[in-house]
Design a protein around this motif. Sequence first.
Motif, PDB file in Angstrom:
ATOM      1  N   GLY A 181      -3.252  52.581  13.274  1.00 44.40           N
ATOM      2  CA  GLY A 181      -2.491  51.729  14.172  1.00 44.40           C
ATOM      3  C   GLY A 181      -1.142  51.317  13.625  1.00 44.40           C
ATOM      4  N   ALA A 182      -0.958  51.400  12.321  1.00 45.36           N
ATOM      5  CA  ALA A 182       0.313  50.992  11.713  1.00 45.36           C
ATOM      6  C   ALA A 182       1.318  52.137  11.639  1.00 45.36           C
ATOM      7  CB  ALA A 182       0.067  50.439  10.311  1.00 45.36           C
ATOM      8  N   LEU A 183       0.891  53.349  11.992  1.00 48.50           N
ATOM      9  CA  LEU A 183       1.804  54.493  11.903  1.00 48.50           C
ATOM     10  C   LEU A 183       2.992  54.349  12.845  1.00 48.50           C
ATOM     11  CD1 LEU A 183      -0.695  57.504  11.690  1.00 48.50           C
ATOM     12  CD2 LEU A 183       0.981  56.833   9.950  1.00 48.50           C
ATOM     13  N   GLY A 184       2.800  53.651  13.941  1.00 47.57           N
ATOM     14  CA  GLY A 184       3.849  53.540  14.944  1.00 47.57           C
ATOM     15  C   GLY A 184       5.115  52.854  14.471  1.00 47.57           C
ATOM     16  N   VAL A 185       5.032  52.031  13.438  1.00 48.46           N
ATOM     17  CA  VAL A 185       6.226  51.330  12.942  1.00 48.46           C
ATOM     18  C   VAL A 185       6.822  52.034  11.719  1.00 48.46           C
ATOM     19  CG1 VAL A 185       5.487  49.100  13.850  1.00 48.46           C
ATOM     20  CG2 VAL A 185       4.834  49.761  11.519  1.00 48.46           C
ATOM     21  N   THR A 186       6.338  53.245  11.415  1.00 44.62           N
ATOM     22  CA  THR A 186       6.858  54.024  10.290  1.00 44.62           C
ATOM     23  C   THR A 186       7.414  55.353  10.813  1.00 44.62           C
ATOM     24  OG1 THR A 186       4.853  55.311   9.798  1.00 44.62           O
ATOM     25  CG2 THR A 186       4.962  53.066   8.922  1.00 44.62           C
TER      26      THR A 186
END
Length: 286
Positions: A181-186
């Motif tokens: 879920g945190a991939l979207g901000v990278t």
Amino acid sequence: MPPTRTVKNTPDSTSPKTRSSSRTPAAKTKRPAAKTHDPTTDDALLALDPGYASPPDIPLSVAERELTSLSRLAGAQQARLSKIGIAADKVDLLARFARRLGAIEKAWQKARGAVKLTSAQRRLRDEAEVLDAKLLAGGRWGCRNDDAAQAELSRIAEGAGLADTIQDLRDLVDFWADHEGALGVTDITSKDLSRASALADALEDAAANEASDASAAQALELRNRAFWAADELAKEIREGGRYAFRDQPKLAAKFVSRYRASVKRRSHRKATATTPVAVPEPAPDA
């Protein structure tokens, strides 16, 4: 009455006492001074217990900076530290260890670079190191508010060498599977993660070559031994500093390793977050 015997004093007198007094005393030969034991030398490091060859638990660049900073702090507070048994020679030794550790790290990197790899393997290794850094940096940012994730990233970042890079890539693929879920901000893509797995598999033979190279292996062992020997001394000085300045909390806190304190806080928060909360059983009906 017997006649009196007259003895003439001549330069040819055969008296042992006379002969010895006329000689120039021989110069005494000075014994060479005993060599002072230096714990930072290769021989001293290789003589340590095999446990000192374990991989460091702190990135070497961080360790070198912290050792240098600690030696300067202890040097500035030497008067008070001397009163509790931490003499100036220990602080000087810590500074030498910091310099030695930096030199040994460079020697290992040089030996590692000389390992016979094909040009294709070298390109893959360089690509793997860049991708490793990208996946780590993305995790630091994307999971910046997740203490447990940060503790896991710190664990992954420890160590160095091609074998460690391969393990890092595999661990980071698993890490991002758990934090998708945190991939979207990278700027990390699914292709990056697939490539990480492929690189880890492709570099296995190159890692075996690096591990079997005698020069690289000895350089790596020396680096590890220097790290733990320096860390052992640093621990004593840190504990001594906290004791000596226990009446000055702000100064005492400067003797703490910031890196280890950060990892410890994150690990503690991770343990707290994963500990199940006990739910009290309902009281029996009256």
